[in-house]
Write an enzyme that holds these catalytic residues in place. Structure first.
Site, short mmCIF file in Angstrom:
data_model
loop_
_atom_site.label_atom_id
_atom_site.label_comp_id
_atom_site.label_asym_id
_atom_site.label_seq_id
_atom_site.Cartn_x
_atom_site.Cartn_y
_atom_site.Cartn_z
CB CYS A 128 -0.93 0.00 1.22
SG CYS A 128 -2.03 1.44 1.28
CB CYS A 171 -1.40 4.02 7.99
SG CYS A 171 -2.56 4.64 6.74
NE ARG A 191 -19.67 -3.48 12.36
CZ ARG A 191 -20.52 -4.49 12.17
NH1 ARG A 191 -20.22 -5.69 12.64
NH2 ARG A 191 -21.65 -4.31 11.52
CB CYS A 207 -15.41 -7.07 6.40
SG CYS A 207 -16.78 -6.86 7.56
CB CYS A 220 -18.29 0.26 8.54
SG CYS A 220 -17.36 -0.65 9.79
CB CYS A 240 -0.90 0.03 8.24
SG CYS A 240 -1.59 -1.25 7.15
CB CYS A 295 -18.48 -4.57 5.11
SG CYS A 295 -17.59 -3.07 5.63
#
Length: 323
Positions: A57, A61, A266, A102, A194, A64, A134
């Site tokens: 990616c 972040c 959640r 998801c 979400c 991550c 999702c």
């Protein structure tokens, strides 16, 4: 329209901070009352999460392991999965008890083309099973949000991660405004949102309150609010941080429940370090969903056997059984 300052109500932030600082038993009692007023407390949804494209990616972040910026993590890149394989895995998750499936791709943004069309096929396949679907795919444009809606998508996950003031400490490759714009596109397409965040990244209590204020200030509020605890991954900039104490998660869940009464809150990443008792306190505080399975994208989760033990503990005691 997208001025971040307009999205954070100072009075809501003050209210959220007061909740997070309040005596724990008082907070729990209030959250439980709100929860019972709006939900069946026995209804705890099981959701399963699958990484359909792992690693590489371009976002930076700090938490991550999938970021291409964090080369010391050593994560194995995996290519985009085929729709038939994804739907087959969704069927297995459903057989294990999951109601929501998801799918996450390590993309900065959605790009039109074959892979996006494949995601639409995945959504249609998951919905045909009778499951909620999702996806989390990064930033998207309005026409892409509409295509997801037309395919039957239940919800789009796009977390804000933290409060606006702390955000730049965690992510430098996209702005808070970028995230809000994507959420606006999702809402305009009629897809449920979400959206939640992560605690334990070095933020202050006020930053947590600011995050809750932004979320609670959406009109309408998010239908789904995942609360994650940082899983420090060696090789990421936050890999050195300690794990949060479970009661910090309990407080965050309780405050989210009070501020967003109708949302499904959640209990998400990080609960692999929580005991059964810790997690039950989170349910008492208003959590009513968990991610069910061994892995959350690339991070460890409580295994199925541990989750089965958790739900066995929550179940009614049968006649003649030992409580």
């Amino acid at each position: 329209m997208l001025d971040v300052s307009d999205r954070k109500d100072a009075s809501l932030a003050d209210q959220a901070e007061a909740l997070l600082r309040s005596p724990l038993l008082t907070l729990l009692h209030r959250a439980a009352e709100v929860h019972r007023a709006h939900h069946d407390v026995e209804d705890i949804q099981k959701a399963s999460l699958l990484s359909i494209k792992t690693g590489g990616c371009p976002e930076d972040c700090a938490y991550c392991p999938q970021s291409a910026h964090h080369k010391e993590v050593g994560l194995q890149k995996e290519h985009f999965m085929a729709p038939d394989t994804v739907v087959e895995m969704a069927a297995r998750a459903q057989a294990a008890g999951a109601e929501r499936f998801c799918m996450g791709a390590a993309w900065r943004r959605v790009r039109d083309g074959a892979e996006f069309e494949a995601v639409l096929d995945m959504i249609r396949g998951v919905r045909a099973l009778g499951m909620e679907a999702c996806v989390t795919l990064g930033m998207l444009e309005q026409h892409q949000a509409q295509a997801l809606a037309d395919a039957g998508l239940t919800a789009y996950n796009h977390n804000l991660d933290t409060g606006p003031e702390f955000y730049a400490e965690i992510i430098g490759t996209r702005t808070y405004r970028d995230r809000l714009e994507t959420l606006d596109h999702v809402r305009a397409a009629g897809v449920s949102i979400c959206c939640g965040g992560i605690i334990g990244m070095g933020e202050s209590l006020r930053d947590r309150a600011d995050l809750l204020a932004v979320l609670a200030g959406f009109d309408p509020q998010p239908e789904s609010v995942p609360i994650n605890a940082l899983i420090p991954v060696p090789g990421t900039p936050l890999g050195h941080l300690p794990r949060i104490r479970p009661m910090e998660m309990v407080r965050m869940v309780a405050a989210a429940r009070i501020l967003m009464p109708k949302a499904r809150v959640r209990l998400s990443a990080g609960r692999d370090g929580f005991s059964v008792s810790d997690q039950i306190l989170c349910f008492m505080a208003g959590a009513n969903s968990i991610f069910y399975g061994d892995v959350l994208l690339t991070a460890p989760n409580s295994g199925l056997s541990l989750d089965d033990a958790l739900f066995e503990t929550l179940a009614a005691v049968e006649e003649g059984a030992t409580p």
